[in-house]
Scaffold this motif. Sequence first.
Motif: not given
Length: 347
Positions: A3-14, A34-37, A45-54, A305-308
């Motif tokens: 199983x391949x697991x993918x996490x991208x709900x906030x500011x971490x790509x796992x 994992x890549x943390x943003x 000073x906080x997560x910018x959603x559009x930057x997170x998606x990109x 913290x968040x992870x795949x």
Amino acid sequence: MLVLGIESSCDETGVALYDSAVADPARALLSHRLHTQAAMHEAYGGVVPELASRDHIRRLLPLLEGVLEDAGRTRDDIDAIAVTEGPGLVGALLVGTAFAHALAFAMKIPVIGIHHLEGHLLSPLMSEDPPSFPFVALLVSGGHTQLMHVTGVGQYAMLGETVDDAAGEAFDKTAKLLGLPYPGGPSLARLAEFGDDQAFALPRPMLHSGNLDFSFSGLKTAVATAARHAGNTCDAVKADLAASFQRAAVDVLVAKSMSALKATGSKRLVVAGGVGANRLLREELAATVAKRGARVYFPALAWCTDNGAMIALAGALRIERDGPPVAHGLGFGVRPRWALDAIASPS
Ligand code: KG4
Ligand code: ZN
């Protein structure tokens, strides 16, 4: 089944690879990356959603290639994909799910949408000495604070939750108020090490509410008021405020967790989510739970913290329980707001 697991709900790509043919969950995880943003969002000073998606778009493919390489596998070895479907930032979720569904469509394999909190909840199973069911779970993340009674995979009964801010959110907002760098929770915890946790008499919201709900927004306001009264917020005063805040938040989390153990008669407490990395919370829970003749289980810090990996694990356990999801066409969706008890089946 791989199983391949993918996490991208906030500011971490796992991204992770989990082999459910390996019986021991501690060994079934073949690889994870994992890549943390955090550094990218720090300036704001906080997560910018559009930057997170990109950024998720940029990271997913290299992370996938990385986990395949680490595990010595190829894309063709993957049997199913588990992806976080919600809750989270809509754009960020869409990137992970679009990636998962496109890959699955091309490879003719099924996709299973995972509830992010179910991933957190089950993550302590990936340890050498995992808890057995049933257990009480304290979920403390940036977006959620919940006590759940977990009787099996997919069997979650809500015992109590926050009526306003989440615990992590309260740490983050209080850190911001004290001028500490993002992400606030770990910064505040570090500063608190140097402070006196008795210096400020802060409230313990809803400690005696008679139920298992939490409230944290008043605590953050109390810190703001105390800081104003103190006038001079030099580094020593800030450290005292941080320590007093952390102590108050931990006191409430510990007391409510103990009440949940008592209410359910459970002897096992599982702590999951980012705030589960907090050292004081870990120490206090361990000491208090031991006094009750019970045990507390913490996921490894990497799984707090968040992870795949936790998404791959949740997908593998769901597939084991319900069989593989049916591969379907190109349609897919995300659920930015999604209550965990909505996915629970009767225990
Ligand atoms: O589970 P998580 O990575 O993401 C969400 O799903 O929200 O949790 C992130 C939260 C943030 O609010 C962060 O400040 C908090 O966990 N956190 C901490 C610590 N490490 C992370 N809070 C207190 N003490 C820590 N050591
Ligand atoms: Zn999370």
